[in-house]
Write a protein that holds these residues in place. Structure first.
Motif, PDB file in Angstrom:
ATOM      1  N   ILE A 230      45.359  42.303  22.510  1.00 18.57           N
ATOM      2  CA  ILE A 230      44.973  41.264  23.473  1.00 18.57           C
ATOM      3  C   ILE A 230      45.350  39.870  22.987  1.00 18.57           C
ATOM      4  N   SER A 231      45.114  39.571  21.710  1.00 17.51           N
ATOM      5  CA  SER A 231      45.394  38.232  21.188  1.00 17.51           C
ATOM      6  C   SER A 231      46.860  37.867  21.364  1.00 17.51           C
ATOM      7  N   SER A 232      47.759  38.753  20.956  1.00 22.21           N
ATOM      8  CA  SER A 232      49.196  38.475  21.085  1.00 22.21           C
ATOM      9  C   SER A 232      49.620  38.400  22.541  1.00 22.21           C
ATOM     10  N   THR A 233      48.975  39.183  23.405  1.00 21.95           N
ATOM     11  CA  THR A 233      49.334  39.163  24.826  1.00 21.95           C
ATOM     12  C   THR A 233      49.003  37.819  25.455  1.00 21.95           C
TER      13      THR A 233
ATOM     14  N   VAL B 283      52.342  45.077  33.963  1.00 24.29           N
ATOM     15  CA  VAL B 283      53.209  44.807  32.824  1.00 24.29           C
ATOM     16  C   VAL B 283      52.399  44.287  31.634  1.00 24.29           C
ATOM     17  N   LEU B 284      51.518  43.333  31.885  1.00 22.57           N
ATOM     18  CA  LEU B 284      50.748  42.747  30.789  1.00 22.57           C
ATOM     19  C   LEU B 284      49.668  43.699  30.285  1.00 22.57           C
ATOM     20  N   GLY B 285      49.221  44.620  31.129  1.00 27.19           N
ATOM     21  CA  GLY B 285      48.336  45.673  30.657  1.00 27.19           C
ATOM     22  C   GLY B 285      49.043  46.572  29.656  1.00 27.19           C
ATOM     23  N   PHE B 286      50.297  46.935  29.966  1.00 25.21           N
ATOM     24  CA  PHE B 286      51.106  47.709  29.014  1.00 25.21           C
ATOM     25  C   PHE B 286      51.345  46.912  27.726  1.00 25.21           C
ATOM     26  N   VAL B 287      51.647  45.625  27.872  1.00 23.37           N
ATOM     27  CA  VAL B 287      51.910  44.784  26.697  1.00 23.37           C
ATOM     28  C   VAL B 287      50.671  44.719  25.798  1.00 23.37           C
ATOM     29  N   ALA B 288      49.492  44.539  26.411  1.00 23.37           N
ATOM     30  CA  ALA B 288      48.260  44.469  25.625  1.00 23.37           C
ATOM     31  C   ALA B 288      47.985  45.774  24.893  1.00 23.37           C
TER      32      ALA B 288
ATOM     33  N   GLY C  26      44.340  33.089  23.623  1.00 19.89           N
ATOM     34  CA  GLY C  26      44.925  33.821  22.509  1.00 19.89           C
ATOM     35  C   GLY C  26      44.285  33.442  21.188  1.00 19.89           C
ATOM     36  N   THR C  27      43.997  32.157  21.013  1.00 22.34           N
ATOM     37  CA  THR C  27      43.345  31.697  19.787  1.00 22.34           C
ATOM     38  C   THR C  27      41.923  32.233  19.695  1.00 22.34           C
ATOM     39  N   ALA C  28      41.215  32.261  20.824  1.00 20.50           N
ATOM     40  CA  ALA C  28      39.853  32.793  20.843  1.00 20.50           C
ATOM     41  C   ALA C  28      39.826  34.246  20.404  1.00 20.50           C
ATOM     42  N   ALA C  29      40.799  35.032  20.863  1.00 22.37           N
ATOM     43  CA  ALA C  29      40.862  36.441  20.479  1.00 22.37           C
ATOM     44  C   ALA C  29      41.061  36.592  18.973  1.00 22.37           C
TER      45      ALA C  29
END
Length: 437
Positions: free
Chosen positions: A406-409, A396-401, A331-334
């Motif tokens: 992407i960073s927040s996901t 689910v995480l695809g929808f979230v992203a 997440g930090t890298a994004a």
């Protein structure tokens, strides 16, 4: 089939499984199995980089489409896993493994062929991923069961560690090889190497098939005509019941299933993060992903000693903590954009170390604690429980992203993995350091 009334009539369940390590004329069985799986693992690592790159770079897949593509490979576990476990317990793990390898070889070869003919699209990739996933279920359940046939209980941790070492070496070199092949050829054409690896693995398994036939000729063919098999559903329920009632196995299965929900998001989104956000080339991505293999190689080498020192439960907890830390770094890298490559690399190292810690502990516990007549069904039931969360998590995480980026996901993934580790703390501490076979 080794069930109730026919337990003495199952010679192939004792094929190469003696009192020491691997005995008599079947001593080489594990080495053939190890060699076949090692070759296949190298091809799979090329697949893991070439298929996502085909989807992202060639077909322009979105976050949601990447989630669906990742889920497609795991859905067959959910729908077929329990039935496959019954099939394997009926005494045919080796022919199942050979057939699964041959079919997967043909399926993977369809991708470069479709690219050559100009027919390749996201639906073609989804179809191949789903079909290959079906036969991966057959192979994986049969393979984990067959290991216990050719290795004695006191050597299972060592055997599983050797197999995990091969997986780690493949993770170390396979992505770099895959990235180089994609750069020289193309992502779809690089998959030809994966298809070839399944063919070579099949050739290495064929001598074991001849040994199995010789064993059956000497010992008989199995259960008699007056010994009808139990009903299919009752066989499935036996495997599920064993896991539900066995506290140690149930605890690690629950922890692995919960963690896989979030790890599936990493698998679905990491190529998008690397290519779209961090600006990596195929070669750079392959080299960075190889760091995961370096971590896995180190962890696989030391896991047997760590198991003896602190026990499987402690290693499962350590694995979950490392996964959560890796999610934070992703997440930090994004958030850093092009400057986040080093954080991405560090995250891959943590994911690599965590894999063998939990994988070897899970498989060894099941093989040691499960009666052989139930091992196929228990392996299958555990895989269904553990792997069912993968397609769900990918979707689910695809929808979230898509909704939050992407960073927040990846931060969501990290928090989820930390909660899994916290929830597993108490049950993992109850697992004794040494579990008798």
């Amino acid at each position: 089939m080794k069930l109730r009334g026919s337990q003495a009539k199952r010679p192939d369940r004792h094929f190469g499984a003696p009192t020491s390590s691997v005995s008599g004329r079947h001593r080489g069985a594990f080495w053939f199995l190890w060699g076949a799986e090692t070759v296949s693992m190298f091809g799979t690592q090329v697949n893991l980089i070439a298929v996502p790159l085909t989807a992202v770079e060639l077909l322009g897949a979105s976050e949601l489409e990447m989630g669906v593509l990742t889920a497609a490979g795991w859905l067959p576990v959910v729908f077929l896993g329990l039935l496959v476990g019954v099939w394997v317990d009926r005494g045919r793990p080796l022919p199942i493994m050979i057939t699964a390898n041959l079919v997967r070889m043909l399926l993977i070869a369809l991708i470069p062929m479709a690219h050559l003919l100009g027919m390749l699209n996201i639906w073609w990739l989804l179809g191949v991923a789903l079909s290959a996933g079906v036969f991966a279920v057959f192979f994986d359940v049969a393979y984990q069961t067959y290991v216990a046939d050719v290795v004695s209980p006191d050597k299972l941790a060592t055997a599983n560690s050797r197999l995990e070492l091969s997986r780690s070496v493949a993770q170390l070199t396979g992505p770099a090889l895959g990235g180089a092949l994609v750069s020289v050829l193309s992502a779809p054409d690089a998959l030809s190497l994966d298809a070839v690896s399944y063919g070579v693995a099949t050739l290495l398994l064929l001598p074991l098939l001849q040994r199995r036939r010789a064993t059956l000729d000497q010992c008989g063919t199995g259960s008699g005509p007056d010994d009808p098999p139990p009903a299919l559903l009752s066989l499935v329920r036996e495997g599920l019941r064993f896991i539900r009632r066995h506290a140690l196995i149930r605890a690690v299965v629950v922890a692995a299933s919960a963690s896989n929900f979030f790890i599936s998001g990493v698998m679905a989104l990491q190529v998008l993060l690397a290519v779209k956000t961090l600006g990596m080339s195929a070669t750079q991505l392959g080299l960075v992903l190889a760091v995961e293999g370096a971590g896995a190689l180190l962890a696989a080498a030391v896991t047997p000693r760590l198991n003896a020192w602190c026990g499987e439960g402690a290693l499962v907890l350590a694995s979950l903590v490392l996964m959560a830390a890796g999610g934070v770094l992703m997440g930090t890298a994004a958030a850093f954009g092009h400057g986040g490559i080093w954080l991405f690399l560090a995250a891959q190292l943590m994911f690599g170390v965590s894999g063998p810690l939990i994988n070897i502990s899970l498989v060894t516990l099941r093989q040691r604690l499960t009666p052989k007549e139930l091992l196929g069904r228990v392996n299958a039931s555990a895989r269904v429980a553990i792997m069912a969360s993968l397609p769900l998590g990918s979707l689910v995480l695809g929808f979230v992203a898509t909704a939050i980026g992407i960073s927040s996901t990846f931060i969501v993934i990290a928090v989820g993995l930390a909660l899994v580790a916290l929830g597993a703390l108490r049950p993992m501490r109850r697992i004794p350091r040494c579990v008798a076979p």
